[in-house]
Motif scaffolding. Sequence first.
Motif, mmCIF file in Angstrom:
data_model
loop_
_atom_site.group_PDB
_atom_site.id
_atom_site.type_symbol
_atom_site.label_atom_id
_atom_site.label_comp_id
_atom_site.label_asym_id
_atom_site.label_seq_id
_atom_site.Cartn_x
_atom_site.Cartn_y
_atom_site.Cartn_z
ATOM 1 N N LEU A 107 1.018 -1.136 -0.018
ATOM 2 C CA LEU A 107 -0.049 0.167 0.013
ATOM 3 C C LEU A 107 0.964 1.231 -0.123
ATOM 4 C CD1 LEU A 107 -2.868 -0.844 2.576
ATOM 5 C CD2 LEU A 107 -3.002 -0.635 -0.063
ATOM 6 N N ALA A 108 1.917 1.201 0.744
ATOM 7 C CA ALA A 108 2.801 2.373 0.652
ATOM 8 C C ALA A 108 3.483 2.642 -0.650
ATOM 9 C CB ALA A 108 3.917 2.151 1.975
ATOM 10 N N LEU A 109 3.887 1.506 -1.385
ATOM 11 C CA LEU A 109 4.541 1.634 -2.632
ATOM 12 C C LEU A 109 3.568 2.178 -3.748
ATOM 13 C CD1 LEU A 109 6.786 -1.706 -2.644
ATOM 14 C CD2 LEU A 109 7.686 1.009 -2.543
ATOM 15 N N ILE A 110 2.358 1.519 -3.632
ATOM 16 C CA ILE A 110 1.520 1.795 -4.537
ATOM 17 C C ILE A 110 0.883 3.548 -4.316
ATOM 18 C CG2 ILE A 110 -0.911 1.536 -5.152
ATOM 19 C CD1 ILE A 110 0.999 -0.521 -6.072
ATOM 20 N N GLY A 111 0.868 3.764 -3.190
ATOM 21 C CA GLY A 111 0.446 5.328 -2.769
ATOM 22 C C GLY A 111 1.499 6.335 -3.419
ATOM 23 N N GLY A 112 2.674 5.799 -2.907
ATOM 24 C CA GLY A 112 3.787 6.702 -3.448
ATOM 25 C C GLY A 112 3.975 6.795 -4.958
ATOM 26 N N THR A 113 3.711 5.632 -5.634
ATOM 27 C CA THR A 113 3.576 5.446 -7.068
ATOM 28 C C THR A 113 2.571 6.244 -7.838
ATOM 29 O OG1 THR A 113 4.808 3.514 -7.115
ATOM 30 C CG2 THR A 113 3.711 4.134 -8.993
ATOM 31 N N LEU A 114 1.322 6.212 -7.160
ATOM 32 C CA LEU A 114 0.319 7.132 -7.736
ATOM 33 C C LEU A 114 0.373 8.402 -7.430
ATOM 34 C CD1 LEU A 114 -2.774 4.629 -6.725
ATOM 35 C CD2 LEU A 114 -1.528 4.922 -8.935
ATOM 36 N N ALA A 115 1.177 8.749 -6.565
ATOM 37 C CA ALA A 115 1.283 10.452 -6.101
ATOM 38 C C ALA A 115 2.090 10.804 -6.927
ATOM 39 C CB ALA A 115 1.666 10.637 -4.665
ATOM 40 N N VAL A 116 3.213 10.253 -7.433
ATOM 41 C CA VAL A 116 4.237 10.763 -8.326
ATOM 42 C C VAL A 116 3.712 10.771 -9.815
ATOM 43 C CG1 VAL A 116 6.669 10.305 -9.357
ATOM 44 C CG2 VAL A 116 6.197 10.099 -6.832
ATOM 45 N N SER A 117 3.002 9.730 -10.265
ATOM 46 C CA SER A 117 2.307 9.621 -11.362
ATOM 47 C C SER A 117 1.401 10.679 -11.665
ATOM 48 C CB SER A 117 1.752 8.524 -11.734
ATOM 49 O OG SER A 117 2.805 7.089 -11.461
ATOM 50 N N VAL A 118 0.328 10.941 -10.862
ATOM 51 C CA VAL A 118 -0.621 11.926 -10.765
ATOM 52 C C VAL A 118 0.197 13.445 -10.909
ATOM 53 C CG1 VAL A 118 -2.750 13.038 -9.718
ATOM 54 C CG2 VAL A 118 -2.324 10.620 -9.814
ATOM 55 N N GLY A 119 1.117 13.560 -10.133
ATOM 56 C CA GLY A 119 1.872 14.882 -9.930
ATOM 57 C C GLY A 119 2.779 15.045 -11.206
ATOM 58 N N PHE A 120 2.975 14.126 -11.855
ATOM 59 C CA PHE A 120 4.086 14.399 -13.162
ATOM 60 C C PHE A 120 3.485 13.727 -14.472
ATOM 61 C CE2 PHE A 120 6.517 14.982 -9.229
ATOM 62 C CZ PHE A 120 6.997 16.205 -9.698
ATOM 63 N N ALA A 121 3.933 12.459 -14.448
ATOM 64 C CA ALA A 121 3.415 11.784 -15.895
ATOM 65 C C ALA A 121 2.002 11.633 -16.061
ATOM 66 C CB ALA A 121 4.030 10.364 -15.810
ATOM 67 N N LEU A 122 1.081 11.562 -15.142
ATOM 68 C CA LEU A 122 -0.294 11.339 -15.467
ATOM 69 C C LEU A 122 -1.018 12.655 -15.015
ATOM 70 C CD1 LEU A 122 -0.844 7.838 -14.056
ATOM 71 C CD2 LEU A 122 -0.457 8.549 -16.343
ATOM 72 N N LYS A 123 -0.320 13.756 -14.909
ATOM 73 C CA LYS A 123 -1.136 15.115 -14.471
ATOM 74 C C LYS A 123 -2.270 15.140 -15.566
ATOM 75 C CE LYS A 123 0.663 18.782 -15.535
ATOM 76 N NZ LYS A 123 1.468 20.116 -15.503
ATOM 77 N N ASP A 124 -2.232 15.339 -16.897
ATOM 78 C CA ASP A 124 -3.142 15.505 -17.806
ATOM 79 C C ASP A 124 -4.084 14.642 -17.737
ATOM 80 O OD1 ASP A 124 -2.045 18.153 -18.346
ATOM 81 O OD2 ASP A 124 -0.779 17.299 -20.254
ATOM 82 N N LEU A 125 -3.631 13.153 -17.693
ATOM 83 C CA LEU A 125 -4.564 12.121 -17.558
ATOM 84 C C LEU A 125 -5.459 12.188 -16.541
ATOM 85 C CD1 LEU A 125 -5.608 9.585 -19.451
ATOM 86 C CD2 LEU A 125 -3.946 8.526 -17.933
ATOM 87 N N ALA A 126 -4.932 12.518 -15.325
ATOM 88 C CA ALA A 126 -5.652 12.487 -14.147
ATOM 89 C C ALA A 126 -6.832 13.593 -14.043
ATOM 90 C CB ALA A 126 -4.884 12.581 -12.693
ATOM 91 N N ALA A 127 -6.426 14.672 -14.801
ATOM 92 C CA ALA A 127 -7.162 15.911 -14.890
ATOM 93 C C ALA A 127 -8.446 15.464 -15.712
ATOM 94 C CB ALA A 127 -6.618 17.370 -15.436
ATOM 95 N N SER A 128 -8.054 14.810 -17.088
ATOM 96 C CA SER A 128 -9.267 14.299 -17.597
ATOM 97 C C SER A 128 -10.146 13.287 -17.000
ATOM 98 C CB SER A 128 -8.662 13.992 -19.130
ATOM 99 O OG SER A 128 -7.995 14.807 -19.877
ATOM 100 N N PHE A 129 -9.524 12.664 -16.565
ATOM 101 C CA PHE A 129 -10.178 11.231 -15.657
ATOM 102 C C PHE A 129 -11.222 12.150 -14.600
ATOM 103 C CE2 PHE A 129 -10.987 8.603 -12.000
ATOM 104 C CZ PHE A 129 -11.104 7.292 -12.570
ATOM 105 N N ILE A 130 -10.869 13.111 -13.878
ATOM 106 C CA ILE A 130 -11.761 13.813 -12.761
ATOM 107 C C ILE A 130 -12.740 14.492 -13.579
ATOM 108 C CG2 ILE A 130 -11.557 15.650 -11.166
ATOM 109 C CD1 ILE A 130 -8.896 14.652 -10.316
ATOM 110 N N ALA A 131 -12.241 15.155 -14.553
ATOM 111 C CA ALA A 131 -13.246 15.917 -15.515
ATOM 112 C C ALA A 131 -14.219 14.704 -15.965
ATOM 113 C CB ALA A 131 -12.473 16.628 -16.631
ATOM 114 N N GLY A 132 -13.975 13.677 -16.556
ATOM 115 C CA GLY A 132 -15.011 12.750 -16.892
ATOM 116 C C GLY A 132 -15.897 12.547 -15.878
#
Length: 294
Positions: A107-132
Amino acid sequence: MLRILFLVFITTFSSLSFAMQEVPDVTAIQDFASLVRWGGVLFSVLIIACTWLLLRFIDSIVDSVSTQFVQYRMLLQKAQSFLQFFIYITAGIVVFMISFRINDHILALIGGTLAVSVGFALKDLAASFIAGLTVMIDRPFQVGDRVTFEGNYGDIITIGLRSVRMRTLNDDIITIPNNKFLNEVTVSGNYGALDMQVVIPFFIGMDQDIDLARNLIQEAASSSRYIHLPKPVVVLVKQTITENYLAIQLTCKAYVVDTGYEKLFETDITLRVMKEFKKNGITPPRIAVSSQPA
């Protein structure tokens, strides 16, 4: 959505591999191996493939049934949109649960991974997901609506987690990221209804019979094969002044029975009115051309 599942899956494994490289001893390797259900990983690939096949099958069924039963087209497309959303979420949860053994470390590894991904690589994708999700809940438009957005005009065919697809009247497919709808104005012509109001302007000269022209337009619209008679036909009259001519504008507002017949409805009324105008001697406004001094 399948790309999202693969991206999360690969990102998680990368983080686990990185953690393993920091402490390259036997204990760390054993801990890493204990977190992954290798049999579940192989089964996850099968689940993703089956999900893709299921979605393709649903698309073909909806297209076939919508062609046979036009009156249920709007309902089927809406049901398809919600069903696809449910399948996406379910498949993602199942793949995660069968691929990893859930404990505090994972859970700690997954949480850290998702936080970094949303903050950088998946920023636009996460924004589109939330907007969806916002579009699905707030519902500024629905699947099947005829919508105007940023100069594009057409039918909404799918509302996904990342984007919305629109089919224009030229049969072009436009993909619009969901986060665009949070800050831009969207105009829906029918908002979930099968019928839609169509506005058609006509212009005649100031010296023409306005009452006769208005009655001819009313009759042409009411007798069209594409008219939705439960709703009224209205013809509005106003005087229009431009730089070089003065005219009477008659605006016909009538409802087409199906949004798919909008342009056929507009063409049918226009041809009928032009024929009746010519038959009754009603002429368009004369443009006054000012003479320039020599």
